[in-house]
Design an enzyme around this catalytic site. Structure first.
Site, PDB file in Angstrom:
ATOM      1  N   ASP A  31       4.058   9.026 -17.987  1.00  0.00           N
ATOM      2  CA  ASP A  31       2.444   8.991 -17.934  1.00  0.00           C
ATOM      3  C   ASP A  31       1.823  10.324 -18.593  1.00  0.00           C
ATOM      4  OD1 ASP A  31       0.134   7.447 -17.482  1.00  0.00           O
ATOM      5  OD2 ASP A  31      -0.127   8.089 -15.518  1.00  0.00           O
ATOM      6  N   THR A  50      -4.090   6.253  -7.654  1.00  0.00           N
ATOM      7  CA  THR A  50      -5.085   6.252  -6.549  1.00  0.00           C
ATOM      8  C   THR A  50      -4.791   5.387  -5.443  1.00  0.00           C
ATOM      9  OG1 THR A  50      -6.748   7.399  -7.975  1.00  0.00           O
ATOM     10  CG2 THR A  50      -7.445   6.422  -5.760  1.00  0.00           C
TER      11      THR A  50
HETATM   12  O1  TD3 Z   1      -2.532   7.418 -15.575  1.00  0.00           O
HETATM   13  N1  TD3 Z   1      -2.890   7.014 -14.179  1.00  0.00           N
HETATM   14  C1  TD3 Z   1      -2.244   7.652 -13.188  1.00  0.00           C
HETATM   15  C2  TD3 Z   1      -2.485   8.989 -13.089  1.00  0.00           C
HETATM   16  C3  TD3 Z   1      -3.824   9.577 -13.087  1.00  0.00           C
HETATM   17  C4  TD3 Z   1      -4.147  10.186 -11.768  1.00  0.00           C
HETATM   18  O2  TD3 Z   1      -4.516   9.198 -10.915  1.00  0.00           O
HETATM   19  C5  TD3 Z   1      -3.844   6.150 -14.328  1.00  0.00           C
HETATM   20  O3  TD3 Z   1      -4.446   5.590 -15.163  1.00  0.00           O
HETATM   21  C6  TD3 Z   1      -4.129   5.544 -12.784  1.00  0.00           C
HETATM   22  O4  TD3 Z   1      -5.531   5.775 -12.470  1.00  0.00           O
HETATM   23  P1  TD3 Z   1      -6.149   5.433 -10.853  1.00  0.00           P
HETATM   24  O5  TD3 Z   1      -6.649   6.864 -10.528  1.00  0.00           O
HETATM   25  O6  TD3 Z   1      -7.053   4.611 -11.046  1.00  0.00           O
HETATM   26  O7  TD3 Z   1      -4.866   5.066  -9.848  1.00  0.00           O
HETATM   27 ZN    ZN Z   2      -4.035   7.373 -16.708  1.00  0.00          ZN
END
Ligand code: TD3
Ligand code: ZN
Length: 310
Positions: A82, A256
């Protein structure tokens, strides 16, 4: 059953109109919570790690955990990098058995993003690894980086079309108004659905929603009841999530929600049992809390029963 790539799970999701959850993990218990839920629901699942997670845990540990998790799961599991910001990290991930990578050069000029992504697609496809890329920028805490209001921007659909055509990416993440972290909206939650529709039409490939956590009020309240001080949270409501899936979102990034569940679980155990110091008694229930959260997300995404592997 070994790990599969994004194409294996997203092409079918796009055809049938559901989304596959992409869940971030940084340790064994989070991963087990995610896998337990996906196996129980017989849902395909994407497990992913950021560069920050790799720095924290070590890529060897994360890849070995993922391989072990997928081995006897009986469902389709994708191991995805990611927000890979550097070509070196992407190559490192591929060498360690990741079956999918995100080349995230969305903070660089369009032409540069395009040329580096093209390069990654060329290499990754030779070894059957899928590639995700992003245009536009989400605000919030992205891995270890804070992206402020001034740096945030939404995707340009015409650029998206050219980008997807020229790079040959397998999945595309358009910025349409979400943000990373637990504080996504100031007022009423709203995503740019027209923009999403346009991008879906012009690109014709599976789309990814970043910053897609729901940030449930009950989980935040639970954390706060057991000593947290997390105020002013806002996530993507389930009805908006479902609309976005109808319009072409096939991969839903969720971190999150899992962090909140896991830490709320730890806080509850430690508060209720101040005498406890056996890690298994503290992290075990937290792992269960992650599982419950993932089951809830799978329900909203519509991916239950959709795994082809058995
Ligand atoms: O790429 N990610 C996960 C890592 C980013 C930091 O949380 C996301 O797009 C998920 O974002 P979220 O904060 O809504 O879980
Ligand atoms: Zn992200």
């Amino acid at each position: 059953m070994g790990l599969v790539n994004l194409r294996t799970v997203l092409v079918k999701a796009r055809e049938q109109g559901y989304a596959v959850g992409a869940f971030n993990f940084v340790n064994m218990e989070m991963l087990q919570g995610i896998l337990d839920a996906a196996v129980e629901a017989h849902a395909p699942v994407i497990i992913q790690t950021t560069e920050g997670a790799i720095e924290y845990a070590g890529i060897g540990y994360l890849a070995a955990l993922a391989r072990t998790a997928a081995e006897n799961a009986g469902i389709d599991v994708v191991l995805h990098l990611d927000h890979g910001k550097h070509l070196e990290t992407v190559m490192h991930a591929i060498r360690h058995g990741y079956t999918s990578v995100m080349m995230d050069a969305s903070d660089r000029p369009f032409e540069e993003n395009l040329s580096i992504t093209k390069q990654v697609v060329h290499i990754a496809h030779m070894v059957n690894v899928s590639v995700e890329a992003e245009l536009g920028r989400l605000k919030g805490i992205e891995d270890t980086l804070r992206v402020g209001d001034a740096q945030a921007s939404l995707v340009d659909p015409a650029q998206a079309q050219a980008f997807v055509r020229e790079t040959g990416v397998d999945a595309f993440a358009p910025a349409i108004g979400t943000s990373h972290g637990a504080f996504k909206f100031k007022g009423i939650p709203r995503l740019d659905m027209e923009r999403l529709e346009r991008v879906a039409l012009l690109t014709g490939i599976p789309l990814v929603l970043h910053g897609a956590s729901s940030v449930p009020a009950d989980v935040v309240s639970k954390a706060n009841a057991y000593g947290a001080a997390i105020k002013g949270t806002a996530g993507v409501p389930d009805d908006i999530m479902k609309q976005a899936i109808k319009k072409g979102i096939c991969k839903v990034n969720t971190d999150t929600d899992l962090r909140l569940s896991f830490t709320a679980g730890i806080r509850e155990e430690l508060t209720k049992h101040p005498e406890a110091f056996d890690l298994r008694n503290i992290l075990g229930p937290a792992r269960q809390a992650v599982k419950a959260m993932v089951l809830n997300r799978i329900e909203v995404f519509g991916s239950a029963g959709k795994s082809s592997a058995s």
